[in-house]
Design a protein around this motif. Sequence first.
Motif, PDB file in Angstrom:
ATOM      1  N   CYS A  26       0.859  -1.300  -0.109  1.00  0.00           N
ATOM      2  CA  CYS A  26      -0.008  -0.146   0.065  1.00  0.00           C
ATOM      3  C   CYS A  26       0.847   1.364  -0.079  1.00  0.00           C
ATOM      4  N   ASP A  27       0.315   2.243  -0.139  1.00  0.00           N
ATOM      5  CA  ASP A  27       1.053   3.655  -0.151  1.00  0.00           C
ATOM      6  C   ASP A  27       1.514   3.844   1.263  1.00  0.00           C
ATOM      7  N   ARG A  29       1.635   6.583   2.662  1.00  0.00           N
ATOM      8  CA  ARG A  29       0.840   7.468   3.286  1.00  0.00           C
ATOM      9  C   ARG A  29      -0.211   6.980   3.971  1.00  0.00           C
ATOM     10  N   VAL A  30      -0.693   5.744   3.593  1.00  0.00           N
ATOM     11  CA  VAL A  30      -1.660   4.867   4.439  1.00  0.00           C
ATOM     12  C   VAL A  30      -1.132   4.666   5.860  1.00  0.00           C
ATOM     13  N   LEU A  33      -0.861   7.947   7.983  1.00  0.00           N
ATOM     14  CA  LEU A  33      -2.316   8.215   8.242  1.00  0.00           C
ATOM     15  C   LEU A  33      -2.752   7.480   9.371  1.00  0.00           C
ATOM     16  N   LEU A  34      -2.735   6.228   9.526  1.00  0.00           N
ATOM     17  CA  LEU A  34      -3.418   5.456  10.347  1.00  0.00           C
ATOM     18  C   LEU A  34      -2.410   5.710  11.909  1.00  0.00           C
ATOM     19  N   LEU A  68      -7.134  10.116   0.116  1.00  0.00           N
ATOM     20  CA  LEU A  68      -6.196   8.918   1.052  1.00  0.00           C
ATOM     21  C   LEU A  68      -7.158   8.082   2.138  1.00  0.00           C
ATOM     22  N   ASP A  71      -9.221   5.663  -0.140  1.00  0.00           N
ATOM     23  CA  ASP A  71      -8.260   4.505  -0.484  1.00  0.00           C
ATOM     24  C   ASP A  71      -7.984   3.657   0.806  1.00  0.00           C
ATOM     25  N   THR A  72      -7.847   4.175   2.060  1.00  0.00           N
ATOM     26  CA  THR A  72      -7.619   3.471   3.094  1.00  0.00           C
ATOM     27  C   THR A  72      -8.470   2.441   3.525  1.00  0.00           C
ATOM     28  N   ARG A  73      -9.926   3.355   3.493  1.00  0.00           N
ATOM     29  CA  ARG A  73     -11.039   2.177   3.605  1.00  0.00           C
ATOM     30  C   ARG A  73     -11.230   1.107   2.801  1.00  0.00           C
ATOM     31  N   LEU A  75      -8.970  -0.390   0.938  1.00  0.00           N
ATOM     32  CA  LEU A  75      -7.678  -1.384   1.165  1.00  0.00           C
ATOM     33  C   LEU A  75      -8.207  -2.395   2.238  1.00  0.00           C
TER      34      LEU A  75
END
Length: 303
Positions: A26-27, A29-30, A33-34, A68, A71-73, A75
Amino acid sequence: MHYCFNAFVLDTQNRTLFCNNQRLHCDERVILLLAQLIDAYPAHCDQACLLEHIWPNTVVSSWSVARLISDTRKLFEAAGLKVPIIQTLHGRGYRLSPDIAAIIRSDAVANSFAAQDIVSDKATSAANTNTLQPAQKKPYFTLPGLVLIAILSSAVFALLFYSQIERNGPLVLAEPHNVKARILWVDDHPENNQAERQFLEQKKIGVYTTKTSSDALTLLSLYSYDAIITDMGRGSDPLAGLKLMQAIRERGINTPIYLYTIMPSEALRQKAQEHGAQDIAVEAEDLYQHLMPLIRYADEGVE
Protein backbone atom coordinates in the motif's frame (compact mmCIF):
# COMPACT_ATOMS: atom_id res chain seq x y z
CA MET A 1 5.57 0.41 17.14
CA HIS A 2 3.32 -2.55 16.35
CA TYR A 3 -0.47 -2.35 16.50
CA CYS A 4 -2.61 -5.47 16.12
CA PHE A 5 -6.30 -5.55 15.28
CA ASN A 6 -8.21 -8.52 13.90
CA ALA A 7 -5.91 -10.18 11.35
CA PHE A 8 -3.87 -7.02 10.76
CA VAL A 9 -0.48 -5.94 12.12
CA LEU A 10 0.59 -2.35 11.57
CA ASP A 11 4.30 -1.60 11.98
CA THR A 12 4.64 2.17 12.09
CA GLN A 13 8.42 2.10 12.52
CA ASN A 14 9.09 0.08 9.37
CA ARG A 15 5.94 1.42 7.71
CA THR A 16 4.53 -1.97 6.82
CA LEU A 17 1.09 -3.53 7.04
CA PHE A 18 0.38 -7.25 7.28
CA CYS A 19 -2.84 -9.23 7.04
CA ASN A 20 -2.84 -12.91 8.02
CA ASN A 21 0.98 -12.79 7.98
CA GLN A 22 0.96 -11.56 4.38
CA ARG A 23 2.30 -8.11 3.63
CA LEU A 24 -0.20 -5.72 2.10
CA HIS A 25 1.38 -3.48 -0.48
CA CYS A 26 0.00 0.00 0.00
CA ASP A 27 0.93 3.64 -0.25
CA GLU A 28 3.27 4.63 2.58
CA ARG A 29 0.90 7.49 3.32
CA VAL A 30 -1.70 4.95 4.46
CA ILE A 31 0.69 3.94 7.26
CA LEU A 32 1.36 7.58 8.13
CA LEU A 33 -2.37 8.30 8.21
CA LEU A 34 -3.14 5.39 10.53
CA ALA A 35 -0.21 6.21 12.80
CA GLN A 36 -1.42 9.79 13.14
CA LEU A 37 -5.01 8.74 13.88
CA ILE A 38 -3.85 6.17 16.45
CA ASP A 39 -1.60 8.68 18.21
CA ALA A 40 -4.37 11.28 18.32
CA TYR A 41 -7.18 8.98 19.52
CA PRO A 42 -9.65 9.68 21.12
CA ALA A 43 -9.17 13.15 19.64
CA HIS A 44 -9.70 13.68 15.93
CA CYS A 45 -7.35 15.02 13.26
CA ASP A 46 -8.51 17.88 11.08
CA GLN A 47 -7.51 18.29 7.46
CA ALA A 48 -4.71 20.77 8.22
CA CYS A 49 -3.14 18.39 10.74
CA LEU A 50 -3.15 15.48 8.30
CA LEU A 51 -1.76 17.59 5.47
CA GLU A 52 1.07 18.76 7.72
CA HIS A 53 2.07 15.27 8.91
CA ILE A 54 1.52 13.28 5.71
CA TRP A 55 2.57 15.86 3.10
CA PRO A 56 5.11 18.03 4.97
CA ASN A 57 6.52 20.96 3.02
CA THR A 58 4.41 19.96 0.03
CA VAL A 59 1.59 21.82 -1.67
CA VAL A 60 -1.26 19.42 -2.44
CA SER A 61 -4.97 19.71 -3.11
CA SER A 62 -7.38 19.70 -0.18
CA TRP A 63 -8.96 16.67 -1.84
CA SER A 64 -5.79 14.66 -1.18
CA VAL A 65 -6.87 13.85 2.38
CA ALA A 66 -10.34 12.73 1.34
CA ARG A 67 -8.88 10.56 -1.41
CA LEU A 68 -6.36 8.98 0.99
CA ILE A 69 -9.14 8.29 3.51
CA SER A 70 -11.21 6.64 0.78
CA ASP A 71 -8.28 4.56 -0.48
CA THR A 72 -7.49 3.40 3.07
CA ARG A 73 -11.06 2.32 3.70
CA LYS A 74 -11.16 0.41 0.42
CA LEU A 75 -7.84 -1.29 1.22
CA PHE A 76 -9.10 -2.68 4.53
CA GLU A 77 -12.52 -3.58 3.18
CA ALA A 78 -10.89 -5.53 0.34
CA ALA A 79 -8.66 -7.29 2.89
CA GLY A 80 -11.73 -8.46 4.81
CA LEU A 81 -12.06 -5.98 7.68
CA LYS A 82 -15.70 -6.04 8.76
CA VAL A 83 -15.72 -2.87 10.87
CA PRO A 84 -14.93 0.70 9.76
CA ILE A 85 -11.28 1.69 10.05
CA ILE A 86 -11.79 5.47 10.04
CA GLN A 87 -14.63 7.61 11.35
CA THR A 88 -15.63 10.85 9.64
CA LEU A 89 -16.62 13.71 11.94
CA HIS A 90 -18.54 16.14 9.77
CA GLY A 91 -17.12 19.63 9.83
CA ARG A 92 -14.21 18.60 12.07
CA GLY A 93 -12.07 15.91 10.47
CA TYR A 94 -11.34 12.23 10.94
CA ARG A 95 -10.78 9.86 13.85
CA LEU A 96 -9.75 6.26 14.29
CA SER A 97 -12.83 4.08 14.50
CA PRO A 98 -13.75 3.39 18.15
CA ASP A 99 -14.13 -0.30 17.27
CA ILE A 100 -10.53 -0.50 16.05
CA ALA A 101 -9.27 1.61 18.95
CA ALA A 102 -10.92 -0.77 21.42
CA ILE A 103 -9.31 -3.79 19.75
CA ILE A 104 -5.86 -2.17 19.77
CA ARG A 105 -6.28 -1.19 23.42
CA SER A 106 -7.41 -4.67 24.49
CA ASP A 107 -4.54 -6.26 22.58
CA ALA A 108 -2.05 -4.00 24.33
CA VAL A 109 -3.55 -4.84 27.73
CA ALA A 110 -3.53 -8.56 26.92
CA ASN A 111 0.14 -8.41 25.93
CA SER A 112 0.94 -6.59 29.17
CA PHE A 113 -0.82 -9.21 31.27
CA ALA A 114 0.79 -12.00 29.25
CA ALA A 115 4.23 -10.63 30.05
CA GLN A 116 3.34 -10.43 33.74
CA ASP A 117 2.00 -13.98 33.68
CA ILE A 118 5.25 -15.29 32.20
CA VAL A 119 7.26 -13.74 35.01
CA SER A 120 4.77 -14.97 37.61
CA ASP A 121 4.71 -18.50 36.18
CA LYS A 122 8.50 -18.72 36.26
CA ALA A 123 8.60 -17.63 39.89
CA THR A 124 5.82 -20.02 40.88
CA SER A 125 7.46 -22.90 39.03
CA ALA A 126 10.77 -22.33 40.81
CA ALA A 127 9.09 -22.16 44.21
CA ASN A 128 7.05 -25.32 43.68
CA THR A 129 9.72 -27.50 42.10
CA ASN A 130 9.92 -29.82 45.13
CA THR A 131 6.37 -29.33 46.36
CA LEU A 132 3.78 -32.07 46.06
CA GLN A 133 0.69 -31.08 44.13
CA PRO A 134 -2.62 -31.41 45.98
CA ALA A 135 -4.94 -34.19 44.95
CA GLN A 136 -7.53 -33.26 42.36
CA LYS A 137 -10.87 -32.43 43.90
CA LYS A 138 -14.01 -34.16 42.83
CA PRO A 139 -16.63 -32.00 41.12
CA TYR A 140 -19.31 -30.59 43.34
CA PHE A 141 -22.09 -31.41 40.88
CA THR A 142 -22.79 -34.51 38.84
CA LEU A 143 -24.14 -34.34 35.29
CA PRO A 144 -27.77 -35.08 36.30
CA GLY A 145 -27.54 -32.35 38.92
CA LEU A 146 -26.31 -29.81 36.38
CA VAL A 147 -29.15 -30.70 34.01
CA LEU A 148 -31.69 -30.21 36.78
CA ILE A 149 -30.18 -26.83 37.69
CA ALA A 150 -30.33 -25.73 34.04
CA ILE A 151 -34.01 -26.70 33.77
CA LEU A 152 -34.93 -24.88 36.97
CA SER A 153 -32.98 -21.78 35.90
CA SER A 154 -34.77 -21.68 32.54
CA ALA A 155 -38.13 -21.93 34.26
CA VAL A 156 -37.29 -19.07 36.62
CA PHE A 157 -36.08 -16.81 33.79
CA ALA A 158 -39.18 -17.57 31.73
CA LEU A 159 -41.42 -16.72 34.69
CA LEU A 160 -39.60 -13.42 35.27
CA PHE A 161 -39.72 -12.56 31.56
CA TYR A 162 -43.46 -13.05 31.17
CA SER A 163 -44.25 -11.34 34.44
CA GLN A 164 -42.23 -8.33 33.25
CA ILE A 165 -44.22 -8.23 30.01
CA GLU A 166 -47.46 -8.39 31.95
CA ARG A 167 -46.43 -5.45 34.14
CA ASN A 168 -45.09 -3.26 31.36
CA GLY A 169 -47.54 -4.11 28.60
CA PRO A 170 -46.79 -5.56 25.16
CA LEU A 171 -43.34 -5.23 23.62
CA VAL A 172 -42.93 -2.56 20.94
CA LEU A 173 -40.33 -3.41 18.32
CA ALA A 174 -38.43 -1.30 15.77
CA GLU A 175 -40.18 2.05 16.38
CA PRO A 176 -38.74 4.40 19.02
CA HIS A 177 -41.17 5.56 21.69
CA ASN A 178 -43.40 8.58 20.95
CA VAL A 179 -42.09 9.12 17.43
CA LYS A 180 -43.67 12.20 15.83
CA ALA A 181 -41.71 12.24 12.55
CA ARG A 182 -39.50 9.93 10.51
CA ILE A 183 -36.27 10.44 8.58
CA LEU A 184 -34.61 8.05 6.14
CA TRP A 185 -30.81 8.40 6.33
CA VAL A 186 -28.75 6.91 3.49
CA ASP A 187 -25.04 6.56 4.26
CA ASP A 188 -22.61 3.68 3.80
CA HIS A 189 -20.90 4.70 7.05
CA PRO A 190 -23.80 5.30 9.47
CA GLU A 191 -21.42 5.21 12.43
CA ASN A 192 -20.20 8.65 11.35
CA ASN A 193 -23.62 10.16 12.06
CA GLN A 194 -24.34 8.60 15.43
CA ALA A 195 -24.36 11.89 17.35
CA GLU A 196 -26.73 13.51 14.86
CA ARG A 197 -29.11 10.54 14.97
CA GLN A 198 -29.16 10.57 18.76
CA PHE A 199 -29.99 14.28 18.77
CA LEU A 200 -32.89 13.79 16.36
CA GLU A 201 -34.21 10.80 18.28
CA GLN A 202 -34.21 12.91 21.45
CA LYS A 203 -36.48 15.27 19.54
CA LYS A 204 -38.94 12.38 18.97
CA ILE A 205 -37.82 11.88 15.38
CA GLY A 206 -37.29 8.29 14.29
CA VAL A 207 -34.15 7.89 12.16
CA TYR A 208 -33.97 4.85 9.90
CA THR A 209 -30.64 4.10 8.25
CA THR A 210 -29.70 2.21 5.13
CA LYS A 211 -26.38 1.91 3.33
CA THR A 212 -27.40 1.64 -0.32
CA SER A 213 -29.53 3.57 -2.79
CA SER A 214 -31.39 0.43 -3.85
CA ASP A 215 -32.44 -0.30 -0.27
CA ALA A 216 -33.46 3.33 0.17
CA LEU A 217 -35.71 3.19 -2.89
CA THR A 218 -37.27 -0.03 -1.63
CA LEU A 219 -37.99 1.52 1.77
CA LEU A 220 -39.48 4.60 0.12
CA SER A 221 -41.83 2.37 -1.86
CA LEU A 222 -43.02 0.73 1.36
CA TYR A 223 -43.06 3.49 3.97
CA SER A 224 -43.57 7.23 4.30
CA TYR A 225 -40.87 9.55 5.62
CA ASP A 226 -40.88 13.24 6.47
CA ALA A 227 -37.33 13.88 5.22
CA ILE A 228 -34.44 12.10 3.51
CA ILE A 229 -30.74 12.66 4.27
CA THR A 230 -28.09 11.24 1.97
CA ASP A 231 -24.34 11.34 1.67
CA MET A 232 -22.61 12.16 -1.60
CA GLY A 233 -20.26 9.29 -2.45
CA ARG A 234 -20.77 5.64 -1.55
CA GLY A 235 -18.36 2.84 -2.30
CA SER A 236 -16.79 3.41 -5.68
CA ASP A 237 -19.50 5.81 -6.87
CA PRO A 238 -18.70 9.45 -6.02
CA LEU A 239 -22.09 10.58 -7.39
CA ALA A 240 -24.29 8.08 -5.58
CA GLY A 241 -26.13 10.80 -3.65
CA LEU A 242 -27.06 12.77 -6.76
CA LYS A 243 -28.21 9.64 -8.56
CA LEU A 244 -30.40 8.67 -5.61
CA MET A 245 -32.04 12.12 -5.56
CA GLN A 246 -32.80 11.88 -9.26
CA ALA A 247 -34.25 8.38 -8.88
CA ILE A 248 -36.45 9.53 -6.00
CA ARG A 249 -37.85 12.47 -7.95
CA GLU A 250 -38.40 10.33 -11.05
CA ARG A 251 -40.63 8.09 -8.93
CA GLY A 252 -42.78 11.07 -8.03
CA ILE A 253 -41.68 11.16 -4.39
CA ASN A 254 -41.66 14.76 -3.12
CA THR A 255 -40.16 14.14 0.33
CA PRO A 256 -37.57 16.84 1.21
CA ILE A 257 -34.00 15.68 0.57
CA TYR A 258 -30.84 17.06 2.19
CA LEU A 259 -27.29 16.25 1.12
CA TYR A 260 -24.92 15.83 4.09
CA THR A 261 -21.34 16.11 2.88
CA ILE A 262 -17.87 17.06 4.09
CA MET A 263 -16.94 18.88 0.88
CA PRO A 264 -19.47 21.67 0.28
CA SER A 265 -19.35 24.17 -2.55
CA GLU A 266 -21.76 26.45 -4.31
CA ALA A 267 -21.44 24.33 -7.45
CA LEU A 268 -22.36 21.21 -5.49
CA ARG A 269 -25.32 22.98 -3.88
CA GLN A 270 -26.59 24.01 -7.30
CA LYS A 271 -26.10 20.52 -8.72
CA ALA A 272 -27.86 18.94 -5.73
CA GLN A 273 -30.82 21.26 -6.10
CA GLU A 274 -30.99 20.46 -9.81
CA HIS A 275 -31.31 16.79 -8.85
CA GLY A 276 -34.11 17.48 -6.37
CA ALA A 277 -32.43 18.32 -3.07
CA GLN A 278 -33.66 21.13 -0.85
CA ASP A 279 -30.14 22.04 0.29
CA ILE A 280 -26.78 20.69 1.48
CA ALA A 281 -25.17 20.70 4.93
CA VAL A 282 -21.60 20.16 6.07
CA GLU A 283 -21.97 20.48 9.84
CA ALA A 284 -24.54 19.14 12.25
CA GLU A 285 -25.82 22.62 13.08
CA ASP A 286 -26.45 23.31 9.39
CA LEU A 287 -28.39 20.08 9.12
CA TYR A 288 -30.48 20.84 12.21
CA GLN A 289 -31.25 24.28 10.81
CA HIS A 290 -32.57 22.75 7.59
CA LEU A 291 -34.65 20.29 9.62
CA MET A 292 -35.85 22.90 12.11
CA PRO A 293 -39.51 22.92 10.96
CA LEU A 294 -39.61 19.15 11.37
CA ILE A 295 -37.77 19.28 14.71
CA ARG A 296 -40.13 21.97 15.99
CA TYR A 297 -43.16 19.99 14.89
CA ALA A 298 -41.92 16.78 16.51
CA ASP A 299 -40.76 18.53 19.67
CA GLU A 300 -43.81 20.71 20.23
CA GLY A 301 -46.43 18.76 18.33
CA VAL A 302 -47.39 21.80 16.25
CA GLU A 303 -46.42 23.03 12.81
